[in-house]
Design a protein around this motif. Structure first.
Motif, PDB file in Angstrom:
ATOM      1  N   LYS A 113       5.942  -0.764  -5.528  1.00  0.00           N
ATOM      2  CA  LYS A 113       4.550  -0.277  -5.405  1.00  0.00           C
ATOM      3  C   LYS A 113       3.580  -1.246  -6.042  1.00  0.00           C
ATOM      4  O   LYS A 113       2.478  -1.476  -5.544  1.00  0.00           O
ATOM      5  CB  LYS A 113       4.422   1.090  -6.087  1.00  0.00           C
ATOM      6  N   SER A 114       3.980  -1.836  -7.156  1.00  0.00           N
ATOM      7  CA  SER A 114       3.081  -2.757  -7.863  1.00  0.00           C
ATOM      8  C   SER A 114       3.208  -4.189  -7.365  1.00  0.00           C
ATOM      9  O   SER A 114       2.542  -5.086  -7.870  1.00  0.00           O
ATOM     10  CB  SER A 114       3.361  -2.701  -9.366  1.00  0.00           C
ATOM     11  N   SER A 151       6.953   9.774  -5.769  1.00  0.00           N
ATOM     12  CA  SER A 151       7.783   8.567  -5.817  1.00  0.00           C
ATOM     13  C   SER A 151       9.249   8.906  -6.015  1.00  0.00           C
ATOM     14  O   SER A 151      10.139   8.313  -5.404  1.00  0.00           O
ATOM     15  CB  SER A 151       7.319   7.655  -6.962  1.00  0.00           C
ATOM     16  N   ASN A 205       0.825  -1.217   0.000  1.00  0.00           N
ATOM     17  CA  ASN A 205       0.000   0.000   0.000  1.00  0.00           C
ATOM     18  C   ASN A 205       0.858   1.266   0.000  1.00  0.00           C
ATOM     19  O   ASN A 205       0.483   2.287   0.586  1.00  0.00           O
ATOM     20  CB  ASN A 205      -0.907   0.002   1.238  1.00  0.00           C
ATOM     21  N   LEU A 206       1.974   1.207  -0.650  1.00  0.00           N
ATOM     22  CA  LEU A 206       2.895   2.345  -0.662  1.00  0.00           C
ATOM     23  C   LEU A 206       2.268   3.568  -1.341  1.00  0.00           C
ATOM     24  O   LEU A 206       2.474   4.709  -0.902  1.00  0.00           O
ATOM     25  CB  LEU A 206       4.178   1.946  -1.387  1.00  0.00           C
ATOM     26  N   ASP A 207       1.493   3.335  -2.390  1.00  0.00           N
ATOM     27  CA  ASP A 207       0.816   4.440  -3.087  1.00  0.00           C
ATOM     28  C   ASP A 207      -0.049   5.246  -2.122  1.00  0.00           C
ATOM     29  O   ASP A 207      -0.091   6.483  -2.172  1.00  0.00           O
ATOM     30  CB  ASP A 207      -0.064   3.897  -4.218  1.00  0.00           C
ATOM     31  N   SER A 262       8.935   1.680  -8.246  1.00  0.00           N
ATOM     32  CA  SER A 262       7.721   1.397  -9.015  1.00  0.00           C
ATOM     33  C   SER A 262       7.376  -0.089  -8.949  1.00  0.00           C
ATOM     34  O   SER A 262       6.213  -0.471  -8.796  1.00  0.00           O
ATOM     35  CB  SER A 262       7.939   1.837 -10.465  1.00  0.00           C
TER      36      SER A 262
END
Lengths: 175, 74
Positions: free
Chosen positions: B36-37, B18, B6-8, B33
């Motif tokens: 995050k995904s 970011s 849940n970094l976003d 990135s």
């Protein structure tokens, strides 16, 4: 890593020069009469002389002798490619591990090929000699034994480095 | 993958980009990135600690276990 890259860059150039000199030297030894006679004098084929050897036999011997040389040059090209990869910091990669295995395999293969080629060359170069002076020379010495052992070592090290590359790839997927 | 990142969400709460977080943590934007995904194999504790320090949060704010995802993986 900097040391690996620096030394590998130098060694890649050394191998390139070595390959050129090897090809030039090999051709010179076979086709310059004095050098050819000198080469024969250092083998068991002392009765073979450039002046009396029919050109077609010399050419046939040359072509046969090219085969183990080609394997050796192939392995040197792999060594050069390996050094160039190391110079680009491509150390723990599948490609580098594969090249180590190729070098090891070529070394191992070069032994029986060299023995057979050497034997055939002795038969061809003495074919024009009088009956009783024709030769079949077969040799297996410490050089061949060493090539087998080190070739086998490089094969195994190549497998080990393949595992290392797999672990490194997995490690790269950790942030 | 049963672990959800849940970094976003935390980046939005802290109003941080970011690029800035990647610079603070010391990893590339590409790796951030991928993190995050959820497309990484794992996160080093050192990286996790730096992210928590930068975003003033706990590891539990960033990572979530989804049991439904676990049964899908099986």
């Amino acid at each position: 890593m900097d040391r690996i890259q620096r030394v590998s860059t130098v060694l890649a150039h050394v191998v390139t020069i070595g390959i050129i000199l090897l090809i030039a030297g090999f051709s010179g030894v076979w086709w310059i009469d004095d050098l050819f006679d000198g080469m024969m004098a250092q083998t068991s084929l002392r009765t073979v002389e450039a002046a009396t050897l029919p050109i077609y036999l010399r050419a046939t011997g040359f072509i046969i002798a090219v085969v183990p040389l080609a394997i050796y040059i192939f392995s040197l090209l792999q060594v050069r490619a390996l050094f160039r990869g190391y110079a680009r910091d491509e150390v723990f990669t599948k490609e580098a591990a594969g090249r180590l295995r190729l070098i090891g395999g070529a070394l191992v293969v070069s032994v029986p090929v060299g023995i057979v080629a050497g034997s055939l060359v002795s038969v061809v170069l003495t074919a024009a000699n009088a009956v009783g002076e024709r030769q079949l020379a077969i040799s297996f010495g410490s050089q061949e034994f060493g090539a087998l052992v080190f070739g086998g070592l490089l094969l195994v090290v190549g497998w080990v480095m393949g595992e290392a590359a797999r672990i490194a790839e997995e490690n790269r997927q950790f942030v | 993958m049963p672990i959800i990142v849940n970094l976003d969400v935390m980046l939005a709460r802290r109003k941080m980009r970011s690029k800035e977080l990647a610079s603070i943590v010391g990893i590339t934007e590409q790796n951030l990135s991928l993190l995050k995904s959820g497309k990484v194999k794992g996160v080093r504790f050192e990286t996790l600690a730096r992210i928590c320090q930068a975003l003033d949060c706990q590891p539990g704010d960033l990572l979530e276990y989804d049991s439904a995802g676990a049964s899908d993986a099986e």
